[in-house]
Scaffold this motif. Structure first.
Motif, PDB file in Angstrom:
ATOM      1  N   ASN A  24       0.812  -1.212   0.000  1.00 14.31           N
ATOM      2  CA  ASN A  24       0.000   0.000   0.000  1.00 14.31           C
ATOM      3  C   ASN A  24       0.849   1.266   0.000  1.00 14.31           C
ATOM      4  OD1 ASN A  24      -2.300  -1.602   0.095  1.00 14.31           O
ATOM      5  ND2 ASN A  24      -2.352  -1.586   2.326  1.00 14.31           N
ATOM      6  N   ALA A  25       2.071   1.199   0.477  1.00 12.19           N
ATOM      7  CA  ALA A  25       2.921   2.383   0.586  1.00 12.19           C
ATOM      8  C   ALA A  25       3.750   2.637  -0.670  1.00 12.19           C
ATOM      9  CB  ALA A  25       3.843   2.254   1.793  1.00 12.19           C
ATOM     10  N   TRP A  75       2.000   5.971   8.558  1.00 16.76           N
ATOM     11  CA  TRP A  75       0.749   5.359   9.002  1.00 16.76           C
ATOM     12  C   TRP A  75       0.596   3.949   8.414  1.00 16.76           C
ATOM     13  CZ3 TRP A  75      -2.641   5.461  12.641  1.00 16.76           C
ATOM     14  CH2 TRP A  75      -3.851   4.815  12.477  1.00 16.76           C
ATOM     15  N   LEU A  76       0.900   3.815   7.129  1.00 21.99           N
ATOM     16  CA  LEU A  76       0.808   2.505   6.488  1.00 21.99           C
ATOM     17  C   LEU A  76       1.816   1.527   7.080  1.00 21.99           C
ATOM     18  CD1 LEU A  76       0.286   3.691   2.819  1.00 21.99           C
ATOM     19  CD2 LEU A  76      -1.423   2.628   4.312  1.00 21.99           C
ATOM     20  N   GLN A  90       0.406   0.376  10.393  1.00 20.41           N
ATOM     21  CA  GLN A  90      -0.642  -0.623  10.169  1.00 20.41           C
ATOM     22  C   GLN A  90      -0.050  -1.977   9.795  1.00 20.41           C
ATOM     23  OE1 GLN A  90      -3.137   1.226   7.187  1.00 20.41           O
ATOM     24  NE2 GLN A  90      -4.657   1.748   8.752  1.00 20.41           N
ATOM     25  N   THR A  98       8.118   3.324  10.366  1.00 18.87           N
ATOM     26  CA  THR A  98       7.341   4.421  10.957  1.00 18.87           C
ATOM     27  C   THR A  98       8.285   5.477  11.506  1.00 18.87           C
ATOM     28  OG1 THR A  98       5.589   2.860  11.546  1.00 18.87           O
ATOM     29  CG2 THR A  98       5.573   4.993  12.655  1.00 18.87           C
TER      30      THR A  98
END
Length: 116
Positions: free
Chosen positions: A12-13, A52-53, A56, A63
């Protein structure tokens, strides 16, 4: 002929990482100009999205790295960095964004990979 199986993990990142890297490299000529603040806004926002991804995905080390990039490029209280060190920082941060985008992954929903 067998149908190819979809990847078991999704990144997703990746898109935010590539966009942030592109903005960082494209922003090198703007260092020290009035438009540098625009680069700071974009990079800080994308770095926080990647952070944030990463949180998660439970990859806390990314992070920390992305929050550090967001702090260094923050537009609210900008640092007055200029010259060669800031140019190198743009290149290093660009590489970190791409690497984070590639390495941050989560199990794809519905593939059974999340079950173990």
């Amino acid at each position: 002929m067998a149908t190819p199986t979809p990847p078991l993990r999704q990144r997703n990142a990746l898109i935010p990482g590539v966009i942030a890297a592109t903005v960082l490299i494209a922003g090198i000529p703007l260092i020290g100009t009035e438009f540098a603040i625009t680069i700071c806004f974009i990079v800080a926002i994308l770095a926080l999205i990647i952070a944030w991804l990463a949180a998660q995905a439970r990859q806390w080390w990314w992070t920390v790295v992305m929050v550090a990039i967001a702090v260094l490029w923050n537009p609210v209280f900008p640092f007055a960095f200029t010259g060669a060190p800031w140019l190198v920082a743009h290149i290093v941060a660009s590489a970190l964004c791409v690497v984070a985008g590639v390495l941050i992954s989560v199990p794809r929903e519905g593939t059974g990979a999340a079950r173990g």
